[in-house]
Structure formats: C-alpha cells, structure tokens
Scaffold this motif. Structure first.
Motif, PDB file in Angstrom:
ATOM      1  N   ALA A 123      38.313  25.900  34.117  1.00 19.42           N
ATOM      2  CA  ALA A 123      37.990  27.287  33.771  1.00 19.42           C
ATOM      3  C   ALA A 123      37.216  27.977  34.886  1.00 19.42           C
ATOM      4  O   ALA A 123      37.337  29.193  35.078  1.00 19.42           O
ATOM      5  CB  ALA A 123      37.188  27.335  32.475  1.00 19.42           C
ATOM      6  N   ALA A 124      36.432  27.222  35.645  1.00 18.14           N
ATOM      7  CA  ALA A 124      35.606  27.817  36.706  1.00 18.14           C
ATOM      8  C   ALA A 124      36.444  28.512  37.779  1.00 18.14           C
ATOM      9  O   ALA A 124      36.223  29.699  38.066  1.00 18.14           O
ATOM     10  CB  ALA A 124      34.693  26.759  37.319  1.00 18.14           C
ATOM     11  N   PRO A 125      37.415  27.831  38.405  1.00 20.08           N
ATOM     12  CA  PRO A 125      38.214  28.543  39.408  1.00 20.08           C
ATOM     13  C   PRO A 125      39.073  29.656  38.824  1.00 20.08           C
ATOM     14  O   PRO A 125      39.335  30.652  39.503  1.00 20.08           O
ATOM     15  CB  PRO A 125      39.083  27.444  40.026  1.00 20.08           C
ATOM     16  CG  PRO A 125      39.058  26.316  39.069  1.00 20.08           C
ATOM     17  CD  PRO A 125      37.736  26.391  38.376  1.00 20.08           C
ATOM     18  N   ILE A 126      39.503  29.520  37.559  1.00 22.38           N
ATOM     19  CA  ILE A 126      40.301  30.588  36.935  1.00 22.38           C
ATOM     20  C   ILE A 126      39.467  31.858  36.784  1.00 22.38           C
ATOM     21  O   ILE A 126      39.899  32.965  37.133  1.00 22.38           O
ATOM     22  CB  ILE A 126      40.848  30.123  35.576  1.00 22.38           C
ATOM     23  CG1 ILE A 126      41.884  29.018  35.770  1.00 22.38           C
ATOM     24  CG2 ILE A 126      41.453  31.306  34.813  1.00 22.38           C
ATOM     25  CD1 ILE A 126      42.367  28.398  34.483  1.00 22.38           C
ATOM     26  N   ILE A 127      38.246  31.690  36.279  1.00 19.26           N
ATOM     27  CA  ILE A 127      37.360  32.847  36.120  1.00 19.26           C
ATOM     28  C   ILE A 127      36.997  33.420  37.487  1.00 19.26           C
ATOM     29  O   ILE A 127      36.913  34.645  37.661  1.00 19.26           O
ATOM     30  CB  ILE A 127      36.081  32.442  35.349  1.00 19.26           C
ATOM     31  CG1 ILE A 127      36.449  32.006  33.928  1.00 19.26           C
ATOM     32  CG2 ILE A 127      35.086  33.599  35.294  1.00 19.26           C
ATOM     33  CD1 ILE A 127      35.299  31.400  33.141  1.00 19.26           C
ATOM     34  N   LEU A 128      36.805  32.541  38.472  1.00 24.10           N
ATOM     35  CA  LEU A 128      36.502  32.998  39.827  1.00 24.10           C
ATOM     36  C   LEU A 128      37.610  33.905  40.365  1.00 24.10           C
ATOM     37  O   LEU A 128      37.336  34.956  40.959  1.00 24.10           O
ATOM     38  CB  LEU A 128      36.316  31.789  40.746  1.00 24.10           C
ATOM     39  CG  LEU A 128      35.971  32.091  42.211  1.00 24.10           C
ATOM     40  CD1 LEU A 128      34.565  32.686  42.310  1.00 24.10           C
ATOM     41  CD2 LEU A 128      36.072  30.821  43.052  1.00 24.10           C
ATOM     42  N   VAL A 129      38.851  33.513  40.145  1.00 27.76           N
ATOM     43  CA  VAL A 129      39.985  34.324  40.600  1.00 27.76           C
ATOM     44  C   VAL A 129      39.988  35.690  39.903  1.00 27.76           C
ATOM     45  O   VAL A 129      40.214  36.728  40.549  1.00 27.76           O
ATOM     46  CB  VAL A 129      41.314  33.582  40.335  1.00 27.76           C
ATOM     47  CG1 VAL A 129      42.497  34.520  40.527  1.00 27.76           C
ATOM     48  CG2 VAL A 129      41.446  32.386  41.259  1.00 27.76           C
ATOM     49  N   LEU A 130      39.715  35.713  38.607  1.00 21.23           N
ATOM     50  CA  LEU A 130      39.695  36.976  37.869  1.00 21.23           C
ATOM     51  C   LEU A 130      38.596  37.911  38.378  1.00 21.23           C
ATOM     52  O   LEU A 130      38.808  39.119  38.550  1.00 21.23           O
ATOM     53  CB  LEU A 130      39.511  36.716  36.373  1.00 21.23           C
ATOM     54  CG  LEU A 130      40.673  36.001  35.672  1.00 21.23           C
ATOM     55  CD1 LEU A 130      40.299  35.685  34.218  1.00 21.23           C
ATOM     56  CD2 LEU A 130      41.940  36.853  35.726  1.00 21.23           C
ATOM     57  N   LEU A 131      37.424  37.340  38.638  1.00 23.05           N
ATOM     58  CA  LEU A 131      36.317  38.154  39.133  1.00 23.05           C
ATOM     59  C   LEU A 131      36.582  38.629  40.563  1.00 23.05           C
ATOM     60  O   LEU A 131      36.223  39.754  40.932  1.00 23.05           O
ATOM     61  CB  LEU A 131      35.011  37.364  39.068  1.00 23.05           C
ATOM     62  CG  LEU A 131      34.510  37.052  37.658  1.00 23.05           C
ATOM     63  CD1 LEU A 131      33.290  36.136  37.706  1.00 23.05           C
ATOM     64  CD2 LEU A 131      34.159  38.342  36.913  1.00 23.05           C
ATOM     65  N   ARG A 132      37.224  37.772  41.360  1.00 19.49           N
ATOM     66  CA  ARG A 132      37.580  38.187  42.722  1.00 19.49           C
ATOM     67  C   ARG A 132      38.619  39.312  42.680  1.00 19.49           C
ATOM     68  O   ARG A 132      38.566  40.234  43.496  1.00 19.49           O
ATOM     69  CB  ARG A 132      38.130  36.989  43.501  1.00 19.49           C
ATOM     70  CG  ARG A 132      38.530  37.292  44.938  1.00 19.49           C
ATOM     71  CD  ARG A 132      37.369  37.835  45.734  1.00 19.49           C
ATOM     72  NE  ARG A 132      37.720  38.035  47.139  1.00 19.49           N
ATOM     73  CZ  ARG A 132      36.967  38.670  48.016  1.00 19.49           C
ATOM     74  NH1 ARG A 132      35.812  39.183  47.640  1.00 19.49           N
ATOM     75  NH2 ARG A 132      37.354  38.796  49.275  1.00 19.49           N
ATOM     76  N   PHE A 133      39.535  39.235  41.715  1.00 18.75           N
ATOM     77  CA  PHE A 133      40.500  40.324  41.538  1.00 18.75           C
ATOM     78  C   PHE A 133      39.755  41.619  41.228  1.00 18.75           C
ATOM     79  O   PHE A 133      40.098  42.691  41.742  1.00 18.75           O
ATOM     80  CB  PHE A 133      41.485  39.985  40.420  1.00 18.75           C
ATOM     81  CG  PHE A 133      42.623  40.957  40.288  1.00 18.75           C
ATOM     82  CD1 PHE A 133      43.813  40.743  40.971  1.00 18.75           C
ATOM     83  CD2 PHE A 133      42.504  42.091  39.492  1.00 18.75           C
ATOM     84  CE1 PHE A 133      44.867  41.647  40.861  1.00 18.75           C
ATOM     85  CE2 PHE A 133      43.550  43.002  39.381  1.00 18.75           C
ATOM     86  CZ  PHE A 133      44.738  42.774  40.064  1.00 18.75           C
ATOM     87  N   GLY A 134      38.739  41.527  40.373  1.00 19.44           N
ATOM     88  CA  GLY A 134      37.945  42.706  40.038  1.00 19.44           C
ATOM     89  C   GLY A 134      37.240  43.286  41.255  1.00 19.44           C
ATOM     90  O   GLY A 134      37.173  44.515  41.416  1.00 19.44           O
ATOM     91  N   GLN A 135      36.723  42.413  42.128  1.00 19.90           N
ATOM     92  CA  GLN A 135      36.112  42.895  43.365  1.00 19.90           C
ATOM     93  C   GLN A 135      37.127  43.658  44.218  1.00 19.90           C
ATOM     94  O   GLN A 135      36.836  44.736  44.741  1.00 19.90           O
ATOM     95  CB  GLN A 135      35.551  41.724  44.173  1.00 19.90           C
ATOM     96  CG  GLN A 135      34.214  41.197  43.695  1.00 19.90           C
ATOM     97  CD  GLN A 135      33.615  40.244  44.720  1.00 19.90           C
ATOM     98  OE1 GLN A 135      34.313  39.412  45.299  1.00 19.90           O
ATOM     99  NE2 GLN A 135      32.329  40.361  44.946  1.00 19.90           N
TER     100      GLN A 135
END
Length: 438
Positions: free
Chosen positions: A120-132
C-alpha cells in the motif's frame, strides 16, 4: 455587438508590477520546493523506504518511475487548471494549485514505509506524486501569466523572469533542508531513512501558508479582466479553452513542447538523476552531492536572470537556440567527464548541465505566454510547457539507469544530445514574439 479587449477601459489596479513579480517568485519557489524535495528523496531515500524488496538497481528505477508519474499528470493538470485559469482567473486558480501541492507534500511526509503497511505504501506514494504533478501542471502557466500580463511592453522578459528564478531558490531550499536534516542526525543513516527525510516534507506546510498569504494579496491581471469585460458585452458564446487552443494553435503547442524538452531533460537529469549517480555510482557522500547542487542552483539562477534580460534585446527564440546548441555538445562530454570520478569533475558536470538549463529557462517565461491568445493563453502555454515535461522530464531519468547498465553511461549523453537536436529544430520553426502585443 463585438468589442475587442483593447476597447474596454483599462482596469484600475491596486497591485503593482513589482508586487506581482515578488508574489509570483515566492509562489513558484514554494510549489517547486515541494516538487524538488521529492526528486531528492527519490534519489537518496525512496528506493530503501518504499521499494526495499527490489534491490538497489531495480529500487532506483522504481523510485524514478514514481518521480516520472508527476510528469504524466502535468498535462492533465495544465488542461484542467488552464480551463479555470482562462475562465475564472489566474489568481483563483493559482491559490488552488498551491493548496493541492501543499496537501500532497504533507501527506507524503506522513506516509508509512513499505515495512509498515506493505505494498500500500508505494501505491499511495504514486497517487500523491500524481497529485503533485497535477498541481504543478497548473502552476507554471498561471505564475508566468501573472507577471507577463502585468509587465509593460519591452520588459516582459524581465518581469516574467521572477517566477522563473523560483525553481533556483526552491532547489537551494530543498537541498539545504536535506543537508541540515542529515547534519543534525549525524552519520546515523537509520534515523535519516526512518524519519529524518520526512522533515523537509512536513516543513512545506509553513511555506504554503506564506505563499497563500502572498497570492491572496494580489489582484487579477488587467489583461484578463479586460478580456472578461469584452466577453460580457460580446453575445458570442465562449468556447472551451482546451479545444480552442488545439483548434487554433496546435503547431505552437507541439513546437513549444519540442523546444523546451531539453530544458526539462537537463534540469531533472542535473538534479534528481545526478544526485543518484553521484551517491550510488560514483560513491560520493550525501552532503557533498547536496552542496554541489546548492552551488549549481546559484549558477543556474544567475543564468536565468541574464538570459531573460537578453531575451528582451535579442529575442526569446535566439536565446533558446543558443541553449540547445550548447546542450548538443555538452551532452556528449558530460558522462565521460563524470566518469573520471573526481569531485571537481562531478561539480563541473552538475553546474554546467544546470547552467545550460538556466539559459533556456529564462526567456520561456515570456515566450510561451506571448504565443497564445488571451482567451486560452493559460491553457495553451501550460500544455506546451507540460508536454515538454513528459518528453524531457519523465522519460530521460526513467530510462537513464537501464541505458547506462546496457550500453555504458555514454548512451545517456547520446540520448540527451538527440533531444537537444530536436529542441533546436523546434525552436527554429517557431516565430519571434518579443515585440508582440498581448
């Protein structure tokens, strides 16, 4: 009855050009600080924290893949925020991009590691990076439009330079924050990898509050307000900015994307990728690499200022072509120079790469806004800029590690040189805009 924007009375404004310039510089500094600390962390921290099972090389590739996600998101953000920036105003849209960027950055700093919550950690990281990426996709065009639309004729390069130097301040600030955090933790890599790296991300909320205050204090640009007043009188129904930009000026969008591709490639290779290359391949310690980055940021900040000023005299197009021409030769020399393995060679490589970037970055703050009509200027400028980000900012750092592993580091230089040839040709195909009325 049709009324052109120039027939509308000039809007009064309590906002000075200097105030707008300072606010734009502070705003882009904060937005790009949030964006850059991710790049530094992607090189130094994320392979271990979020991709520990992949090993060093594959973990680095995966980390830079999440870095590249933001560049895929940027054209999407440019289209959406560009729509609202062209419809409701530059100021309101820029407040939204700042808040979104701040929230995503704060949440990255609070994200548990892969050891704690697993995949879940890298998945959430990707989503937040998309938001950036989504946020910064709407940031650049709006910030440059604020200054370019306020600037007097003949000085658009000068005033549009202010948001352009924001990334230089941001890179100094992000590298310094990681440097200070590492110094306070001493040589304890475990503490830095566990929680120390989070401090720069959490600190960003303070900067966002400052930026929000500055952006709320300025008024909408007179050019946009005059255009809105003309629309209110004009009985014609306005079209969609995204469709209008692609319908009327697709050549300018695509050619500007190609023209700025090398700019992005040199910047993100010179910051994120060379940070990783210096620590992992060449074996330099983290503080040395960060200090070199700070020195390079000073150099490219100076290059941005000088090239922006010269673009008012010589033209935007000519300055961009000089940068692309220098980039072709430098790309082929860069990795043979770096692979000598000396600290001086590494410093020269990073400073040279980012200085060439700065020469191109100075004039483009005025160049892209000048290309497009007011009714879809935010959208058109943002699309050209952020498509360049996909071509130059996402792809080269992502494929550099596999290229180097398969063919040697010189293959990276050849890739960058090829991109510089493309940028030179695209810039040549564009027309000069410095004397164009906005």
């Amino acid at each position: 009855m049709r009324v052109s924007p120039t027939t509308v009375a000039t809007p009064t404004s309590g906002t000075s050009v200097r105030k707008v310039a300072v606010a734009s510089c502070i705003g882009t500094t904060i937005e790009f600080y949030d964006f850059f600390i991710y790049g530094t962390a992607a090189a130094l921290v994320f392979p271990t924290v979020f991709f520990p099972a992949l090993g060093a090389t594959a973990g680095t590739v995966a980390s830079f893949a999440t870095f590249a996600v933001a560049f895929i998101a940027r054209p999407v953000g440019a289209a959406l925020f560009g729509h609202y920036g062209d419809r409701i105003g530059r100021k309101k849209t820029l407040v939204s991009t700042l808040l979104l960027m701040g929230l995503c950055t704060l949440l990255i700093g609070m994200l548990p590691s892969a050891d704690t919550i697993g995949v879940a950690a890298p998945i959430i990281l990707v989503l937040l990076r998309f938001g950036q990426g989504f946020a910064v996709g709407g940031e650049w065009a709006g910030a440059t439009l604020l200054t370019a639309e306020y600037a007097p004729p003949g000085k658009r390069g000068l005033y549009a330079m202010f948001p352009q130097v924001g990334p230089a301040f941001a890179f100094i600030l992000s590298s310094s924050t990681f440097l200070v955090t590492g110094a306070l933790l001493g040589d304890t890599d475990e503490a830095f990898l566990t929680w120390g790296w989070r401090i720069p991300f959490l600190f960003s909320i303070v900067l966002v509050a400052i930026g929000l205050y500055m952006r709320l204090a300025i008024e909408e640009t007179p050019v946009f307000r005059a255009n809105q007043a003309a629309r209110a009188i004009d009985s014609a129904k306005p079209g969609l900015p995204f469709l209008d930009a692609w319908r009327h000026q697709p050549k300018e969008i695509l050619l500007s994307a190609g023209a700025l591709a090398t700019l992005f490639a040199f910047f993100y290779m010179g910051t994120a990728y060379l940070t990783s290359y210096g620590t992992k391949t060449l074996g330099f310690d983290r503080p040395f690499v960060l200090i070199v980055g700070i020195g390079a940021a000073v150099a490219f900040g100076a290059a941005i200022i000088v090239s922006a000023l010269y673009s008012d005299r010589l033209g935007r197009r000519r300055v961009l072509m000089v940068s692309s021409g220098l980039a072709i030769g430098w790309a082929l020399l860069l990795f043979p120079l770096l692979d000598t393995g000396t600290p001086v060679a590494f410093a020269i490589g990073v400073v040279g790469t980012l200085t060439i970037f700065g020469i191109a970055y100075g004039p483009c703050g005025a160049f892209l806004p000048e290309m497009f009509q007011t009714r879809y200027r935010y959208t058109g400028a943002g699309m050209g800029y952020n498509l360049a980000g996909v071509l130059g900012g996402a792809i080269p750092p992502l494929i550099a590690t596999p290229l180097s592993a398969s063919f040697g580091s010189i293959a990276i230089g050849i890739m960058l040189a090829g991109l510089a040839v493309l940028s030179f040709g695209c810039t040549y195909a564009l027309v000069e805009t410095k004397d164009k009325a906005m």
